[in-house]
Design an enzyme around this catalytic site. Structure first.
Site, PDB file in Angstrom:
ATOM      1  CE  LYS A  84       2.000   0.401  -8.444  1.00  4.80           C
ATOM      2  NZ  LYS A  84       2.004   1.797  -8.941  1.00  4.80           N
ATOM      3  CD  GLU A 106       8.730   3.807 -12.088  1.00  2.00           C
ATOM      4  OE1 GLU A 106       9.164   3.623 -13.241  1.00  2.00           O
ATOM      5  OE2 GLU A 106       7.519   3.722 -11.799  1.00  2.00           O
ATOM      6  CB  SER A 372      -4.704  -0.569  -4.751  1.00  2.00           C
ATOM      7  OG  SER A 372      -4.121  -0.189  -3.519  1.00  2.00           O
TER       8      SER A 372
END
Lengths: 390, 264
Positions: A84, A106, A372
């Site tokens: 991220k 969000e 990830s």
């Protein structure tokens, strides 16, 4: 092709209040996306702060067991514990260059919220994160992490009180605060230019992986796998391989099974629809009302998906499949035990697919899986599920 | 000219446009509210189709959407409700919907059904003209007005495109943000009216945040051709959901007060 479209998908389906902000963002992204000062600042943030490049790890034990050559792209080792941060550093820096004074975001599982809090703290921008009440309950350590780094977490009590509603609330905030606020959207979803911009910032994953596998093996991999919720880690690793003949496989959340109706597999089981500003595959009922979703991995618990994935599904360039909660949990345990790497439950979906397809692969076939994120955030949930099963 | 256009042409005061959500609080309650609004003299009735993710709406209207959906409202039920209101009176009806409802139904089918149910116009909240070519065409083919929003942040360049695509009237959002009653009227409304007026012959109706007679009076003085009230009415529906008689009385009193302020 119309502006901001991937085939027929994408677009800018937003209320008029946001159109000005989207064109401002689009102009800024075009301007700074090629600006040497912006690019060198971002590069040094990624290298010195975030920890890029991340390693491409050969998995000796798993390779032996599965009968192919398995590599993991280690986004779990990026600062914050997931891919991220590639996107949040990129967008937060862009917001700073644009003169914005405030970031909103969000979050579902909390990973994007944490990554935004990190970027805001290091770049000196105040952060407010919208998070559904249900997610706050089940991901409390991430709430604490965000708050430690100075972010304000705003509970969302509308709708299903999960990620989809957190996006709704962030869009509502942005509509009222566009002048000074940048909405730091966390995936390749939303109205143009978000899918394009987030892909650009996440493509560093695939560029590195491509270079690294060529260095290690002297050739491209036979397959690349990634999990798909909104789809940012998948687009990030797929994009630099799109022009190659490499098999690309996106793995969605099968939840309790597609037939159960309790899943998050928009591409496998949805149909084209409009949510959060874009036309893309969507889980919806016969009237176009958005359905609630389920996945053991909170990051895949989303009824939509990025519009570029929808195009890649329809063109057949990427195969989209799903694995169930149970299969993901088994893969979570397998990777932990075999390689000493605890994957995020999201990433465990990609591992689970690899396990299922191992029979089709030969000894010399090379597979790259995008790991990830790391699984620390999931320990409580997994322990609870194991307790429930035993 | 459509019924909506005629309203603006014949009135010598700003039009009062009332918004209600179909199926809120239930099928019968909605009809009671619609009847009260019309009997109290609303010039146009705007009927919302509930959506699971009403991103352009504030908390009051979100709750109304949820109530209606939980009560089983469907697109079929929506057109039935519109048809029932049409039987009550000739008051123009504007449908306010989210884009996925139209997309999923099929754009052409949605507009045909809208016409058949007795609607006069359609506003798709999350569809700027750039995404609305098919809808605009379908509206023209069915003789319906396609209403578009203008926000304080709308650039002059985009305003040109909106004016070209729109018919009936322009819906000016008095402030940036979502729907919802506010204590104070945003002072951006007057600025927006002055900016848009020279660029179009379409009537200008102002909505978002309007809840009191003094807001309506201020907008009349600022030159608005219409005043749109949603959340303040929906709140009355919510508060008196279990007492339809009282609900109708409250709504009539409220609409009369707003109408009075517009007559000045």
């Amino acid at each position: 092709m119309k502006k901001g479209r991937f085939g027929d998908f994408g677009g800018q389906f937003v209320s008029e209040a946001l159109m000005g902000a989207l064109s401002e963002l689009e102009e800024a992204f075009q301007r700074y996306g090629n600006d040497p000062a912006f690019l060198s600042t971002l590069e040094s943030c990624l290298a010195e702060f975030a920890g890029r490049p991340t390693p491409l790890t050969f998995c000796r034990n798993l390779s032996q067991d599965l009968g192919c050559r398995v590599y993991l792209k280690r986004e779990d080792l990026l600062h914050g514990g997931a891919h991220k941060l590639n996107n949040t550093l990129g967008q937060a820096l862009l917001a700073k260059f644009m003169g914005k004074k405030r970031l909103i975001a969000e979050t579902g599982a909390g990973q994007h919220g944490v990554a935004t809090a990190i970027a805001g703290a290091v770049l000196g921008l105040p952060v407010e994160v919208y998070m559904g009440e249900v997610d706050i309950e089940r991901q409390h350590p991430n709430v604490f992490r965000m708050e430690l780094m100075g972010a304000k977490v705003i509970p969302v009590s509308s709708g299903t009180r999960t990620l989809k509603d957190a996006v709704n609330e962030a869009l509502r905030d942005w509509a009222a605060s566009v002048g000074e606020t940048h909405y730091l959207l966390g995936s390749v979803v939303g109205p143009h230019p978000f899918p394009l911009m987030v892909r650009t910032f996440q493509s560093v994953i695939g560029r590195e992986a491509r270079t690294q596998i060529l260095e290690k093996e002297g050739r491209l991999p036979d397959a690349v796998l990634a999990c798909v919720g909104g789809g940012s880690n998948a687009i990030g690793i797929f994009h630099p391989f799109l022009q190659d003949g490499v098999r690309l496989i996106g793995v969605e959340a099968g939840g309790e099974g597609i037939d159960s109706g309790r899943h998050g597999a928009s591409l496998c089981a949805g149909s084209p629809g409009i949510l959060h500003g874009a036309l893309s595959y969507l889980l919806q009922d016969s009237d176009g009302q958005v359905l609630s979703t389920h996945s053991v991995a909170a990051g895949l618990d989303y009824p939509g998906v990025g519009p570029e994935h929808s195009m890649l599904k329809d063109t057949g360039r990427v195969e989209y499949v799903s694995v169930t909660d149970r299969e993901a949990l088994e893969a979570f345990a397998l990777l932990s035990r075999k390689e000493g790497i605890i994957p995020a439950l999201e990433s465990a979906h990609a591992i689970a697919r690899l396990v299922k397809m191992a029979g089709e692969l030969g000894r010399d076939d090379i597979v790259v899986v995008n790991l990830s994120g790391r699984g620390d955030k999931d320990l409580t949930e997994v322990a609870r599920l194991q307790g429930g099963a035993g | 000219m459509t019924r909506i256009g005629e309203v603006f042409q014949t009135l010598d005061r700003p039009a009062f446009i009332a918004y209600l959500v179909a199926g809120d609080p239930d099928r019968v309650g909605f009809l009671t509210a619609a009847r009260a609004v019309i009997e109290a003299g609303a010039d146009i009735l705007e009927i919302g189709m509930p959506f699971s993710d009403p991103v352009a709406d504030g908390p009051t209207i979100q709750r109304a959407h949820t109530r209606a959906l939980e009560g089983g409202m469907t697109v079929d039920g929506f057109f039935e409700a519109v048809g029932e209101v049409r039987k009550l009176s000739e008051t123009p009806i504007l449908l306010m919907v989210y884009c996925n409802t139209v997309h999923h139904r099929g754009v052409e089918r949605f507009y045909r059904e809208a016409l058949a149910a007795g609607a006069d116009g359609v506003l798709v909240v999350d569809m700027p003209p750039e995404e609305g070519e098919r809808a605009v065409r379908a509206a023209r083919e069915n003789g319906l007005d396609q209403i578009f929003l203008v926000a304080p942040s709308t650039s002059d360049r985009r305003l040109g495109g909106i004016v070209e695509s729109a018919s009936g009237f322009l819906y000016l959002a008095s402030l940036l943000g979502v729907t919802g009653a506010r204590e104070q009227l945003s002072d951006e409304a007057g600025t927006l009216i002055r900016r848009v007026r020279p660029r179009t012959r379409l009537p200008l109706a102002v909505g978002f945040g309007i809840s009191r007679p003094e807001h309506a009076a201020a907008l009349r003085d600022a030159g608005a051709d219409g005043v749109i009230v949603g959340s303040a009415l929906v709140k009355l529906v919510e508060e008196h959901a279990r007492d339809p008689v009282q609900m109708a009385r409250e709504i009539k009193g409220f609409v009369a007060g707003m109408r009075g302020a517009l007559e000045g």
